[in-house]
Design a protein around this motif. Structure first.
Motif, PDB file in Angstrom:
ATOM      1  N   GLY A 476       0.899  -1.388  -0.137  1.00  0.00           N
ATOM      2  CA  GLY A 476       0.214  -0.354  -0.020  1.00  0.00           C
ATOM      3  C   GLY A 476       0.933   1.344  -0.410  1.00  0.00           C
ATOM      4  O   GLY A 476       0.567   2.003  -0.624  1.00  0.00           O
ATOM      5  N   ILE A 477       2.088   0.970   0.679  1.00  0.00           N
ATOM      6  CA  ILE A 477       2.766   2.483   0.693  1.00  0.00           C
ATOM      7  C   ILE A 477       3.116   2.814  -0.286  1.00  0.00           C
ATOM      8  O   ILE A 477       3.663   3.751  -1.336  1.00  0.00           O
ATOM      9  N   PHE A 478       3.535   1.278  -0.927  1.00  0.00           N
ATOM     10  CA  PHE A 478       4.209   1.830  -2.753  1.00  0.00           C
ATOM     11  C   PHE A 478       3.177   2.514  -3.442  1.00  0.00           C
ATOM     12  O   PHE A 478       4.083   3.072  -4.539  1.00  0.00           O
ATOM     13  N   PHE A 479       2.003   2.142  -3.587  1.00  0.00           N
ATOM     14  CA  PHE A 479       0.908   2.740  -4.751  1.00  0.00           C
ATOM     15  C   PHE A 479       1.059   3.803  -4.136  1.00  0.00           C
ATOM     16  O   PHE A 479       1.167   4.792  -5.193  1.00  0.00           O
ATOM     17  N   LEU A 480       1.286   3.666  -2.534  1.00  0.00           N
ATOM     18  CA  LEU A 480       0.869   5.975  -2.521  1.00  0.00           C
ATOM     19  C   LEU A 480       2.173   6.367  -3.227  1.00  0.00           C
ATOM     20  O   LEU A 480       2.161   7.824  -4.207  1.00  0.00           O
ATOM     21  N   THR A 481       3.166   5.539  -2.650  1.00  0.00           N
ATOM     22  CA  THR A 481       4.177   6.647  -3.294  1.00  0.00           C
ATOM     23  C   THR A 481       4.768   6.661  -4.771  1.00  0.00           C
ATOM     24  O   THR A 481       4.811   7.549  -5.218  1.00  0.00           O
ATOM     25  N   VAL A 482       4.912   5.157  -4.924  1.00  0.00           N
ATOM     26  CA  VAL A 482       5.805   5.271  -6.062  1.00  0.00           C
ATOM     27  C   VAL A 482       4.806   5.185  -6.975  1.00  0.00           C
ATOM     28  O   VAL A 482       5.241   5.754  -8.300  1.00  0.00           O
ATOM     29  N   GLY A 483       3.657   4.107  -6.907  1.00  0.00           N
ATOM     30  CA  GLY A 483       2.622   4.653  -7.639  1.00  0.00           C
ATOM     31  C   GLY A 483       1.946   5.827  -8.045  1.00  0.00           C
ATOM     32  O   GLY A 483       1.463   6.129  -9.619  1.00  0.00           O
ATOM     33  N   THR A 484       1.218   6.908  -7.272  1.00  0.00           N
ATOM     34  CA  THR A 484       1.780   7.652  -7.596  1.00  0.00           C
ATOM     35  C   THR A 484       1.902   9.130  -8.202  1.00  0.00           C
ATOM     36  O   THR A 484       2.213   9.883  -9.343  1.00  0.00           O
ATOM     37  N   TYR A 485       3.690   8.446  -7.829  1.00  0.00           N
ATOM     38  CA  TYR A 485       4.592   9.236  -9.312  1.00  0.00           C
ATOM     39  C   TYR A 485       4.541   8.614 -10.458  1.00  0.00           C
ATOM     40  O   TYR A 485       4.225   9.891 -11.487  1.00  0.00           O
ATOM     41  N   ALA A 486       4.713   7.636 -10.313  1.00  0.00           N
ATOM     42  CA  ALA A 486       3.802   6.911 -11.386  1.00  0.00           C
ATOM     43  C   ALA A 486       3.041   7.645 -12.708  1.00  0.00           C
ATOM     44  O   ALA A 486       2.955   7.838 -14.254  1.00  0.00           O
TER      45      ALA A 486
END
Length: 511
Positions: A476-486
């Motif tokens: 979930g943290i990966f989605f929120l950070t890296v995913g939002t950037y992408a």
């Protein structure tokens, strides 16, 4: 004491003895009357505690009180069977986003794409069961905002934070359906002169139709419409797959320039991280819908039956998403695939298949609008006659709330006017919380409550749960950070490449 602060001061009550129903390990997975309801995480809030006697079981008694309170009223809410709830789930999950799978498979490659489809489906099934068990312990929960406050130790900021994300998520989904509705009308009238600002005009038309369709106030009525919507969607995506095979070559087939359709088992060389992440987020978005599940469970006559609805929907999802995505991709190839994939079909086939999607374009947006309106309406009018009676104030307020959400949806649809990026933004910003983080936290909160109540679990099962749910929180943290950037970078790239029109563009967005 306000409802939002009620959980903060309440201390967990010891869980009363459960009724003498034989315990079944299978019930924890498939539901039914033999489900063992665990101890509460937080105590009973005052607005519930005042209606219960000390001798009543805090879980089943709350449901019974809610049902009894509606007897003889004009508008009743706890009326859904597991079959009707399954209809709501089918309408939520068997949706237009399925037609993004061919594009996702073209980016990820067929093998990783299919594996991710199954893995994401299994993950969502597991987290939805965690959510269900949490709701059984707290049957006074009416939506994910109540749940979010309990999860994060009764803090009022948790309620407000969840409420903001909840409303934004639902409004973004409404916006997606305004966007696609305009895309459909532009596709069907491509050769007609309908005015200079056709996309904005069509968006207004779709917004008005969806707002009217949102007016029913109970999920009992919405479930009937949802079942029909899911059937039409299934026909639409099935026709798309069949037509892709019948026509043989994709629309705009040009072997001299683009070559023969290229189908790859793995990502092609040069696939960017932004595109790969966007494809993954598209798949995740289609499966992740836990944000509405507390609202659905809150309107079931027997919430213990919810897993039956969940399993039926998940199995159907895996087959439909995988087969349709793979077949359409196989005939379109990397060069000719579009999102939604109707654009890979010849004109007549495209119009026929896309037309069967119309009920879903309208209904699913109305479903999320109804969930948002219900959340706000119950907070404003709880314990008043306007909730269960046909009053001018009740109906005008309901219609007003819907109108505001649809105006916001219209604006978002004009500001982010492209399908894939809108899916990716919603997935990264909201699914990170409502698809992963919330339910990892829920597991640990329930585990702590079980230990304090003396409930024992197998060491192997316990450690497996710890590792799994810690991993879910990290995802979930990966989605929120890296995913939002992408997602944001994908939007920037689309505008810079001129792949989409500008904000409030009048140009056609047909496929």
């Amino acid at each position: 004491m306000s409802e939002k602060s009620a959980y903060k001061s309440a201390s967990p009550d010891p869980e009363p003895a459960q009724p003498s129903i034989p315990y079944s390990r299978w019930a924890a997975i498939f539901g039914g009357p033999s489900v063992t309801i665990g101890p509460r995480i937080a105590g009973l809030p005052d607005f519930v505690k005042n209606d219960l006697s000390d001798s009543e079981d805090s879980s089943s008694a709350i449901v019974n009180k809610q049902i009894a309170a509606e007897d003889g009223t004009d508008i009743q809410y706890r009326t859904c069977s597991w079959q009707k709830t399954a209809g709501l789930l089918f309408s939520e999950y068997i949706c237009l986003a399925i037609m993004s799978f061919p594009w996702s498979y073209s980016v990820l490659g067929l093998v990783p794409g299919l594996i991710l489809t199954v893995v994401v489906a299994a993950t969502v099934l597991y987290t939805s069961l965690v959510l269900w068990k949490f709701c059984l312990r707290h049957p006074e929960v009416r939506d994910v905002c109540d749940l979010g406050q309990i999860l994060f130790w009764g803090k009022e900021w948790a309620w407000w934070g969840t409420a903001v994300m909840f409303i934004l998520n639902n409004t973004f989904i409404q916006a997606l359906h305004v966007l696609v509705g305009a895309k459909y009308l532009n596709t069907m009238t491509a050769s007609d002169d309908v005015g200079h600002c056709r996309t904005v005009m069509f968006s207004v038309v779709v917004t008005i139709i969806c707002a009217i369709g949102s007016l029913p106030r109970t999920f009992d009525m919405m479930s009937k419409l949802g079942t029909a919507s899911a059937i039409f969607t299934f026909i639409s995506v099935l026709l798309a797959a069949v037509f892709a095979g019948v026509q043989g070559k994709p629309s705009l087939y040009d072997p001299s320039t683009l070559g023969e359709p290229l189908v790859t088992a793995f990502p092609v060389k040069g696939t960017t991280f932004v595109n790969g992440m966007s494809a993954f987020l598209n798949i995740s978005y289609t499966f992740i819908g836990q944000i509405t599940l507390p609202s659905f469970i809150a309107e079931m006559r027997d919430p213990r039956d919810f897993p039956k609805s969940l399993w039926a929907c998940t199995i159907a999802e895996i087959f439909v998403f995988s087969i349709v995505g793979a077949v359409v991709y196989a005939y379109s190839g990397n060069q000719y695939v579009t999102a939604p994939a109707f654009g890979s079909l010849d004109l007549v086939y495209k119009k026929v298949a896309f037309s069967f999607m119309v009920p879903t374009i309208i209904f699913l947006g109305t479903l999320y609008a109804s969930v948002t309106a219900r959340f706000i309406f119950f907070r404003v009018f709880r314990n008043t006659k306007h909730v269960n009676s046909h009053t001018v104030v009740g109906w005008s307020s309901w219609a007003g709330i819907l109108a505001v959400t649809w105006v916001l949806a219209f604006i978002i649809a004009q500001v982010i006017p492209f399908f894939n990026s809108l899916l990716s933004v919603m997935s990264s910003l909201f699914d990170s919380w409502f698809g992963f983080i919330f339910w990892g936290v829920a597991f640990f909160r329930m585990r702590t409550a079980d230990k304090e109540a003396g409930r024992r679990h197998s060491p192997v099962t316990d450690w497996l749960g710890i590792v799994t749910n810690a991993f879910l929180i990290l995802v979930g943290i990966f989605f929120l950070t890296v995913g939002t950037y992408a997602s944001v970078q994908g939007i920037i790239d689309s505008f810079e490449a001129g792949a989409v029109g500008g904000v409030f563009s009048c140009a056609t967005n047909g496929i």
